[in-house]
Design a protein around this motif. Sequence first.
Motif, short mmCIF file in Angstrom:
data_model
loop_
_atom_site.label_atom_id
_atom_site.label_comp_id
_atom_site.label_asym_id
_atom_site.label_seq_id
_atom_site.Cartn_x
_atom_site.Cartn_y
_atom_site.Cartn_z
N THR A 292 -6.33 27.04 -9.13
CA THR A 292 -6.96 25.91 -8.59
C THR A 292 -6.09 25.05 -7.68
O THR A 292 -4.82 24.94 -7.84
N LEU A 293 -6.90 24.80 -6.77
CA LEU A 293 -5.88 23.86 -5.68
C LEU A 293 -5.83 22.53 -6.13
O LEU A 293 -6.62 21.74 -6.82
N ALA A 294 -4.41 21.71 -6.04
CA ALA A 294 -4.09 20.59 -6.59
C ALA A 294 -3.63 19.71 -5.37
O ALA A 294 -3.17 20.43 -4.20
N PHE A 295 -3.16 18.54 -5.56
CA PHE A 295 -2.80 17.46 -4.46
C PHE A 295 -1.75 16.63 -5.29
O PHE A 295 -1.90 16.35 -6.23
N HIS A 296 -0.24 17.00 -4.89
CA HIS A 296 0.72 16.15 -5.52
C HIS A 296 1.83 15.92 -4.35
O HIS A 296 2.25 16.61 -3.59
N ARG A 297 2.29 14.71 -4.43
CA ARG A 297 3.30 14.16 -3.72
C ARG A 297 2.96 14.38 -2.08
O ARG A 297 3.86 14.64 -1.44
N GLY A 298 1.69 14.23 -1.76
CA GLY A 298 1.39 14.12 -0.35
C GLY A 298 1.27 15.69 0.04
O GLY A 298 1.07 15.82 1.43
N ARG A 299 1.07 16.72 -0.83
CA ARG A 299 0.92 18.21 -0.59
C ARG A 299 0.06 18.84 -1.41
O ARG A 299 -0.19 18.53 -2.32
N TYR A 300 -0.44 19.85 -0.85
CA TYR A 300 -1.27 20.62 -1.48
C TYR A 300 -0.26 21.72 -2.46
O TYR A 300 0.84 21.91 -2.27
N ALA A 301 -0.88 21.96 -3.76
CA ALA A 301 -0.10 22.81 -4.30
C ALA A 301 -1.19 23.70 -5.39
O ALA A 301 -2.59 23.54 -5.17
N ARG A 302 -0.58 24.65 -5.93
CA ARG A 302 -1.41 25.76 -6.61
C ARG A 302 -1.10 25.47 -7.95
O ARG A 302 -0.20 25.36 -8.38
N VAL A 303 -2.28 25.34 -8.61
CA VAL A 303 -2.11 25.27 -10.33
C VAL A 303 -2.56 26.68 -10.86
O VAL A 303 -3.69 27.09 -10.86
N THR A 304 -1.77 27.02 -11.73
CA THR A 304 -1.89 28.39 -12.20
C THR A 304 -1.79 28.29 -13.88
O THR A 304 -1.25 27.28 -14.38
N ALA A 305 -2.42 28.89 -14.60
CA ALA A 305 -2.36 28.76 -15.94
C ALA A 305 -1.07 29.24 -16.50
O ALA A 305 -0.38 30.12 -16.03
N ALA A 306 -0.61 28.52 -17.63
CA ALA A 306 0.59 28.92 -18.40
C ALA A 306 0.73 29.95 -19.28
O ALA A 306 -0.21 30.37 -19.74
N ALA B 268 0.90 -1.06 -0.12
CA ALA B 268 -0.11 0.04 -0.13
C ALA B 268 0.78 1.14 0.11
O ALA B 268 0.43 2.28 -0.63
N ALA B 269 2.01 1.26 0.67
CA ALA B 269 3.07 2.34 0.70
C ALA B 269 3.48 2.75 -0.56
O ALA B 269 3.64 3.95 -1.05
N ALA B 270 3.92 1.53 -1.28
CA ALA B 270 4.39 1.88 -2.60
C ALA B 270 3.44 2.16 -3.51
O ALA B 270 3.76 3.13 -4.49
N LEU B 271 2.19 1.55 -3.52
CA LEU B 271 1.18 2.37 -4.65
C LEU B 271 0.72 3.72 -3.98
O LEU B 271 0.65 4.65 -5.20
N ARG B 272 0.72 4.24 -2.89
CA ARG B 272 0.32 5.65 -2.51
C ARG B 272 1.50 6.36 -3.05
O ARG B 272 1.24 7.45 -3.39
N HIS B 273 2.70 5.86 -2.97
CA HIS B 273 3.96 6.74 -3.42
C HIS B 273 3.81 7.08 -4.85
O HIS B 273 4.05 7.93 -5.39
N ALA B 274 3.62 5.94 -5.59
CA ALA B 274 3.52 6.11 -7.02
C ALA B 274 2.29 6.90 -7.56
O ALA B 274 2.43 7.54 -8.44
N PHE B 275 0.99 6.70 -6.72
CA PHE B 275 0.03 7.46 -7.19
C PHE B 275 0.05 9.06 -6.89
O PHE B 275 -0.28 9.79 -7.51
N GLY B 276 0.95 9.08 -5.90
CA GLY B 276 1.26 10.60 -5.38
C GLY B 276 2.18 11.47 -6.63
O GLY B 276 2.07 12.49 -6.56
N GLN B 277 2.43 10.56 -7.55
CA GLN B 277 3.40 11.22 -8.55
C GLN B 277 2.37 11.95 -9.60
O GLN B 277 2.94 12.80 -10.18
N TYR B 278 1.30 11.54 -9.51
CA TYR B 278 0.21 11.98 -10.59
C TYR B 278 -0.39 13.19 -9.76
O TYR B 278 -1.20 12.98 -8.75
N PRO B 279 -0.21 14.45 -10.26
CA PRO B 279 -1.22 15.41 -9.76
C PRO B 279 -2.68 15.56 -9.67
O PRO B 279 -3.13 15.05 -10.94
N THR B 280 -3.41 15.71 -8.64
CA THR B 280 -4.89 15.88 -8.83
C THR B 280 -5.49 17.01 -8.34
O THR B 280 -4.87 17.60 -7.63
N GLY B 281 -6.65 17.36 -8.78
CA GLY B 281 -7.37 18.45 -8.33
C GLY B 281 -7.92 18.17 -7.05
O GLY B 281 -8.00 16.95 -6.54
N VAL B 282 -8.55 19.21 -6.47
CA VAL B 282 -9.05 19.01 -4.98
C VAL B 282 -10.48 19.60 -5.11
O VAL B 282 -10.62 20.59 -5.59
#
Length: 184
Positions: free
Chosen positions: A170-184, A29-43
Motif C-alpha cells: 500500500t502507498l502511504a504518506f509520512h513526514r512529507g514523503r510517500y512510502a511503501r507499507v508492506t505486511a510484517a 500552521a508549520a508546527a501543526l503540519r510537522h506534528a501531523f506528519g509524524q503520523y503515517p497515513t494511507g493515500v
Amino acid sequence: MDTGPALGLGTQPSATPSEAAVLDPPLSAAALRHAFGQYPTGVAIVAARSDDDALFAMTINSFASLSLDPPLVLWSLSNRSPDVAVYRTGMPFSISILAARQLALARHFADGKRRRVPVPGTMMAHASGVPLVRDAVAQLVCTVEQTLPAGDHVLVIGQVVQLDTAPGDTLAFHRGRYARVTAA
C-alpha cells in the motif's frame, strides 16, 4: 500510584500556580503540519462525476473508517475547493486506496491543475458510473450521507455500498514523503 514521568507538553511538572500561567507560544500552521506528519497515513484517490459527467478526482490522505454498522467512511477537503459542490447528500463517489506502485497516479491527482484530467488506462467506471482507479488495493463505492463544516475543511461522510480488495503493498504518506507499507 506512580504513572511515570510527565509528558513534556510545554509546562514544568513542578510548576507553581503562578508559573503555570505562562503559556506556550501559539500553534503555527508549520508546527501543526510537522506534528501531523509524524503520523503515517494511507493515500487514496476520491473520485466522482459532476452532473455534466466531468471527472472530479483528487488524492487524499484524510480518509478514515468511521463505522462498521452502518458502513461509514470519512474524508475531508478544503472548504475553498471548487469540488465541494460535487459532494452533496445522496451523490455517489469512490475511494480507491492506492497500491505502492501507483505513486505517479497519486502525484497526478494531487496536482490541482491536472487532477481533472484522467490518465489513460488508469480509471474504470463502476456500474453506477462512479470512476474507480484500476489496480488499487481497495475500491469503495459510496454515497454521501452528509457533509459537515469543520474549521477550514468540509468533512464528507459516506456510506459504503460496495467494495473490492486486492493483494499488494500500500502507498502511504509520512513526514512529507510517500512510502511503501508492506505486511510484517
